[in-house]
Design a protein around this motif. Structure first.
Motif, short mmCIF file in Angstrom:
data_model
loop_
_atom_site.label_atom_id
_atom_site.label_comp_id
_atom_site.label_asym_id
_atom_site.label_seq_id
_atom_site.Cartn_x
_atom_site.Cartn_y
_atom_site.Cartn_z
N TYR A 69 -39.02 -1.94 -7.09
CA TYR A 69 -37.86 -2.75 -7.47
C TYR A 69 -37.84 -2.87 -8.99
O TYR A 69 -38.86 -3.20 -9.60
CB TYR A 69 -37.95 -4.13 -6.81
CG TYR A 69 -36.84 -5.05 -7.22
CD1 TYR A 69 -35.52 -4.75 -6.90
CD2 TYR A 69 -37.10 -6.21 -7.92
CE1 TYR A 69 -34.49 -5.60 -7.27
CE2 TYR A 69 -36.08 -7.07 -8.30
CZ TYR A 69 -34.77 -6.75 -7.96
OH TYR A 69 -33.76 -7.59 -8.33
N LYS A 70 -36.68 -2.58 -9.56
CA LYS A 70 -36.53 -2.68 -11.01
C LYS A 70 -35.43 -3.68 -11.34
O LYS A 70 -34.41 -3.74 -10.67
CB LYS A 70 -36.15 -1.33 -11.61
CG LYS A 70 -37.27 -0.33 -11.62
CD LYS A 70 -36.84 0.94 -12.33
CE LYS A 70 -37.99 1.88 -12.54
NZ LYS A 70 -37.57 3.09 -13.27
N ALA A 71 -35.66 -4.44 -12.39
CA ALA A 71 -34.64 -5.32 -12.96
C ALA A 71 -34.61 -5.01 -14.46
O ALA A 71 -35.68 -4.91 -15.09
CB ALA A 71 -34.98 -6.79 -12.72
N ASN A 72 -33.43 -4.79 -14.98
CA ASN A 72 -33.29 -4.39 -16.39
C ASN A 72 -34.15 -3.17 -16.71
O ASN A 72 -34.79 -3.10 -17.74
CB ASN A 72 -33.61 -5.55 -17.33
CG ASN A 72 -32.66 -6.71 -17.12
OD1 ASN A 72 -31.47 -6.52 -16.90
ND2 ASN A 72 -33.20 -7.92 -17.16
N ASN A 73 -34.17 -2.23 -15.77
CA ASN A 73 -34.90 -0.96 -15.91
C ASN A 73 -36.42 -1.14 -16.05
O ASN A 73 -37.11 -0.27 -16.55
CB ASN A 73 -34.35 -0.12 -17.06
CG ASN A 73 -34.45 1.36 -16.78
OD1 ASN A 73 -34.53 1.77 -15.63
ND2 ASN A 73 -34.47 2.16 -17.82
N LYS A 74 -36.94 -2.28 -15.61
CA LYS A 74 -38.37 -2.55 -15.67
C LYS A 74 -38.89 -2.79 -14.26
O LYS A 74 -38.28 -3.53 -13.48
CB LYS A 74 -38.64 -3.77 -16.55
CG LYS A 74 -40.10 -4.07 -16.73
CD LYS A 74 -40.33 -5.24 -17.65
CE LYS A 74 -41.82 -5.50 -17.71
NZ LYS A 74 -42.18 -6.62 -18.51
N ILE A 75 -40.04 -2.17 -13.93
CA ILE A 75 -40.65 -2.36 -12.62
C ILE A 75 -41.11 -3.81 -12.49
O ILE A 75 -41.76 -4.35 -13.36
CB ILE A 75 -41.83 -1.40 -12.43
CG1 ILE A 75 -41.33 0.05 -12.41
CG2 ILE A 75 -42.61 -1.72 -11.15
CD1 ILE A 75 -42.43 1.10 -12.44
N CYS A 76 -40.75 -4.42 -11.37
CA CYS A 76 -41.08 -5.83 -11.12
C CYS A 76 -42.06 -5.97 -9.96
O CYS A 76 -42.04 -5.18 -9.03
CB CYS A 76 -39.82 -6.60 -10.75
SG CYS A 76 -38.55 -6.58 -12.00
N ALA A 77 -42.88 -6.99 -10.03
CA ALA A 77 -43.73 -7.35 -8.89
C ALA A 77 -42.82 -7.76 -7.74
O ALA A 77 -41.79 -8.41 -7.96
CB ALA A 77 -44.69 -8.47 -9.25
N ILE A 78 -43.20 -7.37 -6.53
CA ILE A 78 -42.40 -7.71 -5.36
C ILE A 78 -43.15 -8.61 -4.39
O ILE A 78 -42.56 -9.19 -3.49
CB ILE A 78 -41.92 -6.46 -4.61
CG1 ILE A 78 -43.11 -5.61 -4.21
CG2 ILE A 78 -40.91 -5.67 -5.45
CD1 ILE A 78 -42.83 -4.60 -3.13
N GLY A 79 -44.46 -8.67 -4.55
CA GLY A 79 -45.26 -9.46 -3.61
C GLY A 79 -46.68 -9.60 -4.10
O GLY A 79 -46.99 -9.28 -5.24
N TYR A 80 -47.53 -10.07 -3.19
CA TYR A 80 -48.94 -10.24 -3.51
C TYR A 80 -49.78 -9.99 -2.27
O TYR A 80 -49.31 -10.10 -1.14
CB TYR A 80 -49.22 -11.62 -4.11
CG TYR A 80 -48.76 -12.77 -3.26
CD1 TYR A 80 -49.59 -13.33 -2.29
CD2 TYR A 80 -47.48 -13.32 -3.41
CE1 TYR A 80 -49.17 -14.39 -1.51
CE2 TYR A 80 -47.06 -14.37 -2.63
CZ TYR A 80 -47.91 -14.91 -1.68
OH TYR A 80 -47.48 -15.95 -0.90
N ASN A 81 -51.06 -9.63 -2.52
CA ASN A 81 -51.97 -9.38 -1.42
C ASN A 81 -52.77 -10.65 -1.10
O ASN A 81 -52.51 -11.71 -1.68
CB ASN A 81 -52.89 -8.18 -1.72
CG ASN A 81 -53.77 -8.40 -2.94
OD1 ASN A 81 -53.97 -9.51 -3.41
ND2 ASN A 81 -54.32 -7.32 -3.46
#
Length: 143
Positions: A69-81
């Motif tokens: 998932y990207k926002a403003n062309n930057k990869i974003c964290a989507i979750g956690y383990n």
């Protein structure tokens, strides 16, 4: 996008997508969890893009797709383990005929969550990641 009460929505290819409660923090403390800012709509969107842009392969006789998932062309964290470490790769599994579900994949900590080279190359071709990012992911290194 309209959500059905049973947690199933359709992808643009006509297959079903199930929103698994265990990946929303309900019922399984050992499952990776979507961040609260990753809405059902975003989860569905990144699944639909992955599945319809051939960012998947067969793994153990089961289609598995990946996307970021990207926002403003930057990869974003989507979750956690379970260790509360940020996860950036979404993994989508077609676990029953024509029904997909997804979760934040831990490509560093779990071999089964790491995309193979074919999928990584498809992510590069689709402009999701760079060749440098592909190399880091394939070595199990953080981006």
């Amino acid at each position: 996008m309209a959500f059905c009460s049973n947690g199933i929505e359709f992808l643009s290819n006509g297959e079903s997508y199930f929103f698994s409660p265990k990946h929303r923090g309900i019922g399984n403390p050992n499952a990776s969890v979507w961040l609260k800012n990753i809405s059902f709509q975003i989860e569905h969107q990144i699944a639909d893009i992955a599945i319809n842009n051939n960012m998947y392969v067969e793994q153990q006789k089961q289609p598995v797709a990946y996307n970021l998932y990207k926002a403003n062309n930057k990869i974003c964290a989507i979750g956690y383990n379970v260790k509360r470490k940020d996860l950036i790769i979404a993994k989508f599994v077609n676990s029953s005929p024509n029904t997909w579900h997804g979760y934040p994949g831990d490509y560093i900590g779990k071999m089964q969550d790491k995309p193979n080279q074919t999928t990584l190359k498809q992510l590069v071709l689709n402009g999701v990641i760079s060749k440098k990012e592909m190399s880091r992911i394939s070595r199990g290194q953080p981006l």
